[in-house]
Design a protein around this motif. Structure first.
Motif, PDB file in Angstrom:
ATOM      1  N   GLU A 121      -8.819   4.320  -6.158  1.00 54.73           N
ATOM      2  CA  GLU A 121      -8.161   3.911  -5.741  1.00 54.73           C
ATOM      3  C   GLU A 121      -7.548   5.015  -4.476  1.00 54.73           C
ATOM      4  O   GLU A 121      -6.734   4.241  -4.491  1.00 54.73           O
ATOM      5  CB  GLU A 121      -6.918   2.845  -6.834  1.00 54.73           C
ATOM      6  CG  GLU A 121      -6.020   1.849  -6.119  1.00 54.73           C
ATOM      7  CD  GLU A 121      -6.719   1.004  -5.052  1.00 54.73           C
ATOM      8  OE1 GLU A 121      -5.647   0.257  -4.060  1.00 54.73           O
ATOM      9  OE2 GLU A 121      -7.643   0.853  -5.062  1.00 54.73           O
TER      10      GLU A 121
ATOM     11  N   THR B 213     -16.890  -0.918 -13.493  1.00 59.94           N
ATOM     12  CA  THR B 213     -16.824  -0.184 -11.745  1.00 59.94           C
ATOM     13  C   THR B 213     -17.972   0.937 -11.467  1.00 59.94           C
ATOM     14  O   THR B 213     -18.473   1.044 -10.349  1.00 59.94           O
ATOM     15  CB  THR B 213     -15.542   0.385 -11.875  1.00 59.94           C
ATOM     16  OG1 THR B 213     -13.936  -0.356 -12.106  1.00 59.94           O
ATOM     17  CG2 THR B 213     -14.913   2.005 -11.169  1.00 59.94           C
TER      18      THR B 213
ATOM     19  N   ARG C 268      -8.583   5.922  -1.743  1.00 63.50           N
ATOM     20  CA  ARG C 268      -8.253   5.137  -0.392  1.00 63.50           C
ATOM     21  C   ARG C 268      -6.826   5.027  -0.105  1.00 63.50           C
ATOM     22  O   ARG C 268      -6.918   5.388   1.873  1.00 63.50           O
ATOM     23  CB  ARG C 268      -8.259   3.946  -1.214  1.00 63.50           C
ATOM     24  CG  ARG C 268      -9.475   3.042  -1.293  1.00 63.50           C
ATOM     25  CD  ARG C 268      -9.209   1.877  -1.957  1.00 63.50           C
ATOM     26  NE  ARG C 268      -9.033   0.722  -0.492  1.00 63.50           N
ATOM     27  CZ  ARG C 268      -7.567   0.494  -0.719  1.00 63.50           C
ATOM     28  NH1 ARG C 268      -6.882   0.577  -2.227  1.00 63.50           N
ATOM     29  NH2 ARG C 268      -7.432  -0.488   0.186  1.00 63.50           N
TER      30      ARG C 268
ATOM     31  N   ASP D 251       0.493  -0.879   0.190  1.00 64.05           N
ATOM     32  CA  ASP D 251       0.292  -0.045   0.007  1.00 64.05           C
ATOM     33  C   ASP D 251       1.197   1.109  -0.109  1.00 64.05           C
ATOM     34  O   ASP D 251       0.668   2.360  -0.946  1.00 64.05           O
ATOM     35  CB  ASP D 251      -1.284  -0.030   0.821  1.00 64.05           C
ATOM     36  CG  ASP D 251      -2.414  -0.744   0.723  1.00 64.05           C
ATOM     37  OD1 ASP D 251      -2.601  -1.456  -0.087  1.00 64.05           O
ATOM     38  OD2 ASP D 251      -2.408  -0.840   2.196  1.00 64.05           O
TER      39      ASP D 251
END
Length: 702
Positions: A420, A193, A423, A138
């Motif tokens: 993404e 998506t 996030r 990450d």
């Protein structure tokens, strides 16, 4: 805490070693394949020594690329953006030649052209490796996204991000409500998506544009709250003898200035906002690829900085350049297939169009997405970005053609990448998807009837008509964006014909006719005295839906086929109502445009076929927008369910100005910086003598 720090450091070291190893192997493979590239001395070296040379060369090349390349980019900020993209390869090749000469003690050899190829392949290989490894971690993935957007050094600020949510408005240019619904249906939707969002976290509603259903009118209102006195994508202003064209830098700057003067507010993004890939800034301090600031000179112009931030990473340049070439070839192949299959309707797709399409679908897309990712990681309060790829392709292939399906798939991947990145942002984000208009299919007016709107107007005026109808230029938005990226001056106005009268302009299936020698707006009575056959010629043509003209006796009058008339001031209808085929809101939309100071003498809307929703563009477009008719007036708004609904149930959402108020309300609901609504603010009408006019232009006929 110390253990986690050492673990992160160890992971970073392992990634560096992995990228170094892949780069070394790539260098060895290229030395074995390319005859003009050598790592060994002329008499040959041992395998161990050759491998050591490759490792040293790969390491030195990577180090030089990381340290020297950003400095070179800063030194080349005045180079046009697309030229910089090509210059990447030559500079990378030069770095590789330096490495071969210094690190291999003269044993290595390469020609300059081979060095360019080797440098590009190595950049692509190292980029692919680092990206693959970063996805599995990450924190590393977060750093990769920061580099992708050219936003280095913001981790300190990211760690101290606010807890209130930010908002990202992603404009999917030209995608209508019905097109989005079709792209999100089925077991394998084109946009998985977005389909998942519609099933879970988001809600979808259509909204209706104004009469001028195009990006200039919609986006000016969405970002600045007003599209008053914006009758079309392009129009002629009699007091200055010039044209306003919405996607030209000088015109966009003037339109934005007028909107701010009317509303008294800088725009939707004035508080910690970013504007990416738009025609207008919305008052944002952070801008990239924004047309209204592209004409600025000096340090005030930061619009093109988005290109340099993106291309400062050689791997980005390599990836985008390869995709660019692939899309050019894809367009050539798709155009050839369309011609071989004799698909109808069809327009010419040669010349520079493949390059312009690839610029919109690859270069603009990549740079805008990278900039948005950087904004998210920087924790900005509001971001508005425009992705123009679908609109550009649909103009030439058709709104529902298979060519546009590939574009929708790629746009969905861009949306997924942005989601993404959100996030990993220092604050929560709400992502709102919306479009500025839809598109309506149909053969062009010239293809369907064998003449242009300009030819029809000249015939009605008793003027000579060309023996063969010429081709009218396309009004696709990407052309001026490409010019701005190249730093080139604005192109000539569409349809420029020196000394010709009257002035005839096209905005999709909306046509505008002006008589420059008549001060103010010509009346129906004066027009009948000058050109007695003109109005009957236009209103009676099978390709014309209706004509708006002002009568000295009755005010604004809409003329249609078979003598039908609709008097807008009193609502009186004579014969068949020419506005009836265009829906219940058509009269209000036309009435609003009629009061604009710069409405044309004649406003002409093409016919709309009721069964198919097809229209006939007055430009060379088989997917068009700009007027009334079909799906072009029905864009969409997709918002997170935690936000309040745009309007009460059953109430239509009409006009971009009303949507602007909805977007402002959503920003306030985040409990962040308050954006003043500005409701009830007096909007002064345009005073020609109080502001600079548009650029002068010769009179012409379309």
């Amino acid at each position: 805490m110390r253990t986690a720090r050492w673990k992160a450091l160890g992971g970073a070291l392992l990634r560096v070693l992995a990228v170094w190893g892949v780069s070394s192997l790539t260098l060895l493979a290229l030395a074995a394949v390319l005859p003009d590239f050598r790592l060994q001395a002329a008499g040959g070296d041992s395998l161990t020594r050759t491998a050591l040379t490759a490792a040293l060369g790969a390491g030195a090349f990577g180090l030089l690329s990381a340290l020297v390349w950003p400095l070179l980019v800063r030194a080349l900020l005045l180079v046009p953006a697309l030229v910089l993209g090509l210059l990447v390869f030559f500079l990378n090749g030069s770095l590789l030649l330096v490495v071969l000469d210094v690190m291999t003690a003269g044993r290595g050899r390469s020609t300059p052209e081979t060095a360019v190829i080797v440098a590009a392949v190595m950049s692509a290989a190292s980029s692919a490796t680092s990206t693959f490894l970063a996805v599995r971690n990450d924190e590393a993935y977060r750093r990769r996204l920061v580099r992708l957007a050219g936003r280095r050094g913001r981790r300190a600020r990211a760690d101290r991000g606010p807890t209130t949510p930010g908002t990202v408005f992603l404009q999917i240019d030209g995608v209508g409500h019905d097109v989005l619904q079709a792209a999100t249906r089925g077991e394998q939707p084109l946009m998985p998506t977005v389909a998942r969002w519609m099933d879970t976290s988001h809600r979808l509603t259509p909204w209706h544009t104004d009469w001028s259903s195009q990006t200039g009118a919609s986006q000016l209102a969405l970002l600045h709250g007003s599209n008053e006195d914006l009758p079309a994508f392009r129009w002629y202003e009699k007091e200055s003898g010039g044209l306003i064209v919405s996607n030209r830098p000088s015109s966009a700057a003037e339109l934005q200035r007028r909107a701010v003067a009317r509303t008294g507010d800088e725009g939707l993004l004035a508080h910690d906002g970013a504007s990416r890939g738009n025609l207008f800034s919305g008052g944002a301090d952070q801008v990239a690829l924004v047309m209204s600031v592209a004409a600025r000179r000096g340090r005030r112009n930061r619009s093109r900085a988005g290109y340099f931030a993106y291309f400062s990473d050689p791997a980005n340049a390599t990836r985008t350049a390869v995709s660019f070439v692939a899309d050019v070839l894809r367009e050539i192949g798709q155009a050839l297939r369309s011609r071989c299959r004799r698909e109808r309707p069809r327009v010419g797709r040669g010349g520079l169009y493949p390059v312009i399409r690839a610029f919109a679908t690859v270069v603009e897309r990549d740079v805008v997405v990278a900039a948005v990712v950087g904004d998210l990681l920087a924790g900005r309060t509001a971001v508005y970005a425009d992705l123009v790829a679908y609109d550009e392709v649909a103009h030439h292939s058709g709104p529902a053609h298979r060519d546009t399906h590939q574009v929708l798939r790629r746009l969905d991947r861009c949306i997924a990448l942005i989601a993404e990145a959100a996030r990993h942002a220092p604050r929560p984000y709400r992502i709102v998807l919306l479009s500025d208009h839809g598109q309506s299919p149909g053969a062009t007016f010239r293809d369907r009837y064998g003449l242009t709107l300009g030819d029809l107007v000249r015939a009605g005026c008793g003027l000579p008509v060309r023996g063969r109808a010429g081709r009218t230029p396309s009004g696709a938005e990407a052309r001026e964006a490409a010019r701005a990226a190249l730093g080139r001056p604005e192109g000539p106005s569409d349809g420029d014909r020196r000394g010709a009268q009257p002035v005839v302009l096209a905005s999709g299936n909306l046509g505008l006719v002006s008589f420059p020698d008549v001060p103010g707006r010509i009346t129906r009575e004066e027009l009948d005295r000058r050109h007695p056959a003109l109005l009957d010629t236009l209103a009676g043509h099978p390709g014309i839906g209706f004509v708006l003209v002002r009568s000295a006796a009755h005010g604004p009058v809409v003329l249609g086929p078979d003598g039908g008339e609709h008097h807008l001031d009193g609502g009186r209808v004579i014969g068949a109502d020419p506005l009836a085929p265009f829906g219940p809101g058509a009269a209000a939309a036309v009435r609003r445009t009629d009061r604009f100071p710069h409405v044309a003498d004649l406003m002409i809307n093409s016919v709309c076929e009721p069964a198919t929703g097809a229209v006939h563009a007055f430009e060379e477009q088989i997917g068009s927008h700009g007027g009334l008719g079909g799906l072009q007036s029905r864009p969409f708004l997709l918002w997170p369910a935690e936000l309040t609904p745009p309007v009460a149930d059953g109430t239509p959402l009409t006009g971009a100005e009303q949507v602007h108020q909805v977007l402002r309300r959503w920003l306030r609901e985040a409990h962040g910086p308050q954006v003043p609504v500005g409701a009830g603010t007096e909007r002064p009408r345009h005073e020609p003598g109080a502001e600079p006019g548009p650029e002068p232009v010769d009179r012409f006929t379309g």
